[in-house]
Motif scaffolding. Structure first.
Motif, mmCIF file in Angstrom:
data_model
loop_
_atom_site.group_PDB
_atom_site.id
_atom_site.type_symbol
_atom_site.label_atom_id
_atom_site.label_comp_id
_atom_site.label_asym_id
_atom_site.label_seq_id
_atom_site.Cartn_x
_atom_site.Cartn_y
_atom_site.Cartn_z
ATOM 1 N N GLU A 266 -1.730 3.349 6.754
ATOM 2 C CA GLU A 266 -1.025 3.871 5.586
ATOM 3 C C GLU A 266 -1.839 4.943 4.867
ATOM 4 O OE1 GLU A 266 2.019 3.217 4.497
ATOM 5 O OE2 GLU A 266 2.426 1.801 6.129
ATOM 6 N N LEU A 267 -3.155 4.956 5.097
ATOM 7 C CA LEU A 267 -4.049 5.860 4.373
ATOM 8 C C LEU A 267 -4.533 7.018 5.234
ATOM 9 C CD1 LEU A 267 -6.204 3.021 2.761
ATOM 10 C CD2 LEU A 267 -4.412 4.322 1.625
ATOM 11 N N ILE B 22 1.292 8.332 -6.476
ATOM 12 C CA ILE B 22 0.302 9.380 -6.743
ATOM 13 C C ILE B 22 1.019 10.701 -7.008
ATOM 14 C CG2 ILE B 22 -1.694 10.618 -5.846
ATOM 15 C CD1 ILE B 22 -2.286 8.259 -4.050
ATOM 16 N N ALA C 79 0.829 -1.206 0.000
ATOM 17 C CA ALA C 79 0.000 0.000 0.000
ATOM 18 C C ALA C 79 0.863 1.257 0.000
ATOM 19 C CB ALA C 79 -0.929 -0.002 1.211
ATOM 20 N N LEU D 214 0.903 4.203 -2.871
ATOM 21 C CA LEU D 214 0.570 5.594 -2.544
ATOM 22 C C LEU D 214 1.667 6.564 -2.980
ATOM 23 C CD1 LEU D 214 -0.964 5.048 1.000
ATOM 24 C CD2 LEU D 214 -2.198 5.699 -1.066
ATOM 25 N N LYS D 215 2.907 6.104 -3.012
ATOM 26 C CA LYS D 215 4.011 6.964 -3.445
ATOM 27 C C LYS D 215 3.949 7.272 -4.937
ATOM 28 C CE LYS D 215 7.261 5.517 0.155
ATOM 29 N NZ LYS D 215 8.532 4.811 0.455
ATOM 30 N N GLN E 61 -2.971 14.452 -5.291
ATOM 31 C CA GLN E 61 -2.972 14.032 -3.892
ATOM 32 C C GLN E 61 -4.338 14.198 -3.228
ATOM 33 O OE1 GLN E 61 -0.690 12.520 -2.022
ATOM 34 N NE2 GLN E 61 0.835 12.430 -3.652
ATOM 35 N N VAL F 51 -8.986 7.801 -2.981
ATOM 36 C CA VAL F 51 -8.445 6.465 -3.244
ATOM 37 C C VAL F 51 -9.499 5.456 -2.795
ATOM 38 C CG1 VAL F 51 -6.050 7.199 -3.007
ATOM 39 C CG2 VAL F 51 -7.270 6.335 -1.010
ATOM 40 N N VAL G 280 -5.306 3.685 -6.800
ATOM 41 C CA VAL G 280 -4.714 5.018 -6.635
ATOM 42 C C VAL G 280 -4.678 5.734 -7.979
ATOM 43 C CG1 VAL G 280 -3.331 4.311 -4.652
ATOM 44 C CG2 VAL G 280 -2.370 4.114 -6.947
ATOM 45 N N VAL H 90 -10.919 8.202 1.595
ATOM 46 C CA VAL H 90 -10.701 6.775 1.356
ATOM 47 C C VAL H 90 -12.081 6.133 1.307
ATOM 48 C CG1 VAL H 90 -9.620 4.651 2.163
ATOM 49 C CG2 VAL H 90 -8.520 6.861 2.611
ATOM 50 N N LYS I 298 -4.756 10.564 3.628
ATOM 51 C CA LYS I 298 -5.590 10.808 2.457
ATOM 52 C C LYS I 298 -6.902 11.470 2.866
ATOM 53 C CE LYS I 298 -4.147 10.056 -0.750
ATOM 54 N NZ LYS I 298 -3.136 10.886 -1.463
#
Length: 367
Positions: free
Chosen positions: A107-108, A12, A5, A9-10, A17, A21, A67, A114, A111
């Motif tokens: 990890e999210l 994006i 994950a 995400l990296k 941003q 997601v 993503v 989500v 954001k």
């Protein structure tokens, strides 16, 4: 799971941003003829084509992360399966899916939006209650057409007595008026409702039908409202999301449901081309490890074209094509390396060694 994950995400871009997601949730079944596999059981499969709706095998619950990335000035959603968990009878698939979402959410946390996407099997309290645990988490899902829904509670009259908790019971056949014009391939209607599944939370209920007069109607719920989303509709790759005007803004959450389909595609690809169903390990732990190892390899082929410019041209090609091209290059490199080693050992020819090293460098350059 979290490492995959984080890598996704990296990818994006900075300008995307703020785009939502998606976490797609579903399950898939693997048929096994043997009965000595751990936790193998008789499963109901509505999509079985073997003359019976039951099969002997395993059921895996999985979560996929989607993503946004750029694809020729259009927003394309890259779908990456995060992992599989084998279902056991002692734990429901809803609880299993909820635990996987909780594992991925750290990890999210940064954001803005989500959104969980799931079918009617997962739109139940055990899973939907998880959206109350995280401020940036919402859910859009297909629901059973006979789900009980209510209108919003009426305004208080000031009279004695307990105020109504909700309005009248609604019917998707009679209380949702479909417009005269289709949005994409369907007629769509929407209204804010209350439902037992989401408790006291107000949600959007969408009703769709391919035929306004006689077609069957489908019901969808969304906990996210259009005004809560910051999405670049005009740059979207998929239609009708990229054709949305001001009159259709209220249907944007429903249009986002289309991003759930890639999880079905990944099941097909992994079963057909990646030997997901061919495991012969008997223990549950061993099976889960092998299935997730296959999934990691699959994810690597999806992520690598976006991480290394040398593989940029494979971004628009299938995972299988990229895997074949990469394996061919690896095979050639191994062949040339072994050949050079033999030459150095037996022939000791500087001219041949120099020529072969140049050839290897050229092959590496064109990889």
């Amino acid at each position: 799971m979290n490492i995959t994950a984080g890598m996704a995400l990296k990818l994006i871009p900075e300008k995307l941003q703020t785009q939502p997601v998606f976490l797609c949730i579903d399950d898939t079944m693997v048929s096994k003829f043997g009965k000595k596999f751990e936790d193998v059981s008789k499963l109901f499969d509505h999509a079985a084509h073997n003359g019976s709706n039951y099969l002997n095998g395993h059921c895996f619950v999985s979560v996929m992360l989607c993503v946004p990335v750029w694809d020729k000035n259009r927003i394309h959603y890259l779908s990456v399966p995060l992992g599989y968990r084998m279902w056991q009878k002692k734990e429901s698939k809803l609880d299993l899916a909820a635990s996987m979402v909780r594992q991925a959410m750290p990890e999210l946390r940064t954001k803005r939006n989500v959104i969980i996407l799931c079918d009617s099997w997962y739109v139940k309290k055990n899973l939907v209650s998880i959206v109350d645990e995280y401020e940036n988490l919402d859910l859009i899902g297909n629901a059973r057409s006979d789900s009980v829904i209510y209108g919003l509670p009426p305004q208080r009259t000031g009279k004695r007595g307990r105020p109504a908790l909700h309005g009248k019971k609604l019917s998707i056949q009679n209380d949702f008026t479909l417009p005269d014009e289709k949005t994409g391939d369907y007629y769509m209607a929407v209204r804010r409702v209350l439902t037992n599944i989401f408790g006291k939370r107000t949600v959007l209920a969408y009703v769709t039908s391919a035929d306004k007069a006689e077609g069957s109607r489908r019901l969808f719920f969304s906990t996210v409202f259009p005004e809560q989303l910051q999405i670049f509709c005009a740059w979207q790759e998929k239609s009708p999301l990229n054709q949305t005007g001001s009159s259709r803004m209220q249907f944007i959450p429903l249009m986002l449901y289309v991003f759930r389909w890639p999880i079905e595609v990944s099941y097909y690809e992994q079963k057909t081309f990646w030997s997901l169903c061919s495991y012969m390990v008997r223990s549950r732990r061993g099976i889960e490890m092998l299935v997730n190892l296959i999934n990691i390899s699959y994810c690597a082929m999806k992520l690598l074209p976006y991480q290394d410019e040398a593989f940029f041209k494979y971004q628009t090609q299938s995972v299988q094509e990229f895997r074949f091209a990469l394996s061919e290059q690896i095979r050639q490199q191994v062949f040339y390396a072994i050949f050079v080693e033999k030459v150095e050992t037996h022939i000791k020819s500087n001219a041949i060694i120099k020529a072969l090293k140049q050839l290897i460098q050229q092959q590496g350059y064109h990889l």
